[in-house]
Design a protein around this motif. Sequence first.
Motif, mmCIF file in Angstrom:
data_model
loop_
_atom_site.group_PDB
_atom_site.id
_atom_site.type_symbol
_atom_site.label_atom_id
_atom_site.label_comp_id
_atom_site.label_asym_id
_atom_site.label_seq_id
_atom_site.Cartn_x
_atom_site.Cartn_y
_atom_site.Cartn_z
ATOM 1 N N UNK A 189 60.603 62.438 15.629
ATOM 2 C CA UNK A 189 59.270 62.965 15.361
ATOM 3 C C UNK A 189 58.215 61.877 15.524
ATOM 4 N N UNK A 190 56.987 62.315 15.815
ATOM 5 C CA UNK A 190 55.823 61.453 15.830
ATOM 6 C C UNK A 190 55.068 61.693 14.530
ATOM 7 N N UNK B 66 44.485 56.888 7.045
ATOM 8 C CA UNK B 66 44.312 56.194 5.770
ATOM 9 C C UNK B 66 43.057 56.603 5.005
ATOM 10 N N UNK B 67 41.966 56.908 5.714
ATOM 11 C CA UNK B 67 40.731 57.233 4.991
ATOM 12 C C UNK B 67 40.835 58.563 4.250
ATOM 13 N N UNK B 68 41.540 59.542 4.830
ATOM 14 C CA UNK B 68 41.705 60.846 4.189
ATOM 15 C C UNK B 68 43.028 60.972 3.442
ATOM 16 N N UNK B 69 43.914 60.030 3.699
ATOM 17 C CA UNK B 69 45.282 60.093 3.176
ATOM 18 C C UNK B 69 45.969 61.393 3.617
ATOM 19 N N UNK B 70 45.810 61.670 4.919
ATOM 20 C CA UNK B 70 46.459 62.805 5.561
ATOM 21 C C UNK B 70 47.584 62.293 6.443
ATOM 22 N N UNK B 71 48.574 63.142 6.673
ATOM 23 C CA UNK B 71 49.589 62.855 7.684
ATOM 24 C C UNK B 71 49.786 64.094 8.546
ATOM 25 N N UNK B 72 50.221 63.863 9.778
ATOM 26 C CA UNK B 72 50.539 64.946 10.703
ATOM 27 C C UNK B 72 51.856 64.611 11.382
ATOM 28 N N UNK B 73 52.639 65.635 11.659
ATOM 29 C CA UNK B 73 53.952 65.447 12.268
ATOM 30 C C UNK B 73 54.070 66.314 13.515
ATOM 31 N N UNK B 74 54.557 65.717 14.599
ATOM 32 C CA UNK B 74 54.919 66.454 15.808
ATOM 33 C C UNK B 74 56.398 66.230 16.058
ATOM 34 N N UNK B 75 57.150 67.309 16.105
ATOM 35 C CA UNK B 75 58.586 67.194 16.370
ATOM 36 C C UNK B 75 58.816 66.753 17.809
ATOM 37 N N UNK B 76 59.822 65.912 18.023
ATOM 38 C CA UNK B 76 60.131 65.376 19.355
ATOM 39 C C UNK B 76 61.646 65.350 19.539
ATOM 40 N N UNK B 77 62.253 66.499 19.864
ATOM 41 C CA UNK B 77 63.715 66.579 19.982
ATOM 42 C C UNK B 77 64.305 65.612 21.005
ATOM 43 N N UNK B 78 63.511 65.254 22.027
ATOM 44 C CA UNK B 78 64.028 64.380 23.083
ATOM 45 C C UNK B 78 63.850 62.894 22.777
ATOM 46 N N UNK B 79 63.204 62.565 21.672
ATOM 47 C CA UNK B 79 62.951 61.162 21.360
ATOM 48 C C UNK B 79 64.264 60.425 21.090
ATOM 49 N N UNK B 80 64.467 59.324 21.783
ATOM 50 C CA UNK B 80 65.697 58.545 21.624
ATOM 51 C C UNK B 80 65.403 57.093 21.984
ATOM 52 N N UNK B 81 66.240 56.208 21.491
ATOM 53 C CA UNK B 81 66.110 54.783 21.798
ATOM 54 C C UNK B 81 67.153 54.393 22.834
ATOM 55 N N UNK B 82 66.840 53.371 23.605
ATOM 56 C CA UNK B 82 67.793 52.879 24.603
ATOM 57 C C UNK B 82 68.188 51.453 24.259
ATOM 58 N N UNK B 83 69.245 50.977 24.897
ATOM 59 C CA UNK B 83 69.705 49.617 24.678
ATOM 60 C C UNK B 83 68.960 48.650 25.577
ATOM 61 N N UNK B 84 69.009 47.389 25.216
ATOM 62 C CA UNK B 84 68.448 46.362 26.090
ATOM 63 C C UNK B 84 69.159 46.369 27.437
ATOM 64 N N UNK B 85 68.468 46.001 28.519
ATOM 65 C CA UNK B 85 69.128 45.936 29.826
ATOM 66 C C UNK B 85 70.352 45.031 29.771
#
Length: 242
Positions: free
Chosen positions: A86-87, A92-111
């Motif tokens: 998720x994103x 900070x000024x309003x103390x709000x948060x928002x979430x966008x789901x990201x099913x494809x988000x993944x990390x990769x290894x170093x080359x």
Amino acid sequence: MRKGFLAVAGLLLGASGLYAQNMNIPQIRNAPFVAFNTLTITDSKGTHQAVGKIPRNSAGSSYVEEWRTDTNQLSEILILDVPGKRFIRLEPDKKFYAIDEAPALAARDLPPGPIAQQVSQPQNTKPIHMEDNGLTRDIQQLGKKEIEGIVTLDSMETAHKSGPGPDARDYTTENWFSPELQIMLLHVGHDKLSGTDLVSSLSHVQRVEPDAALFQIPADYQRDPINARGAAAAQGGTVVPQ
């Protein structure tokens, strides 16, 4: 996908200079660090600067503080939560948060391969010349140097396109890229058309695991009502804003 997560500091060239910082941190596993990004913009209105924290943890999640260069105030915090896919955006000024789901988000290894090998290979890269619809681009490798004890590879790009209108281009950028961290440690740009100079640099780089609390939504934040309604619509339900 929110543009702020994809922007690179160099894309701010040609603008008024009164912008928040933006730093794109690639999702890389097992390459944690903590650093500060300093953005300095000089244009017809003067010189503006902002400094923000930008850590990445071992899971590949990143945290980016965006500070406005005109007011030097923290405008928002962007979190890429790889395990949660998720994103997260914090205001900070309003103390709000928002979430966008990201099913494809993944990390990769170093080359693969030793860092020394990755550093030596680009030194033999030939200059690149490209032309497309009147836009000419030239890219060349300039060598390597250490920044805060980290080896970086330096490349320079020039671009030019004549004519009036928003498609005109005439700029030069230099980038010092770290193969070890897979991120730019220094970006220097000059836009001749707008007379804008931009420097984005990382400092106080420590290759340590950042505080896990940075990647969590603070307990005293409430969900942005607009974001909550959007999430409900996507799920076919309703939400009463808190």
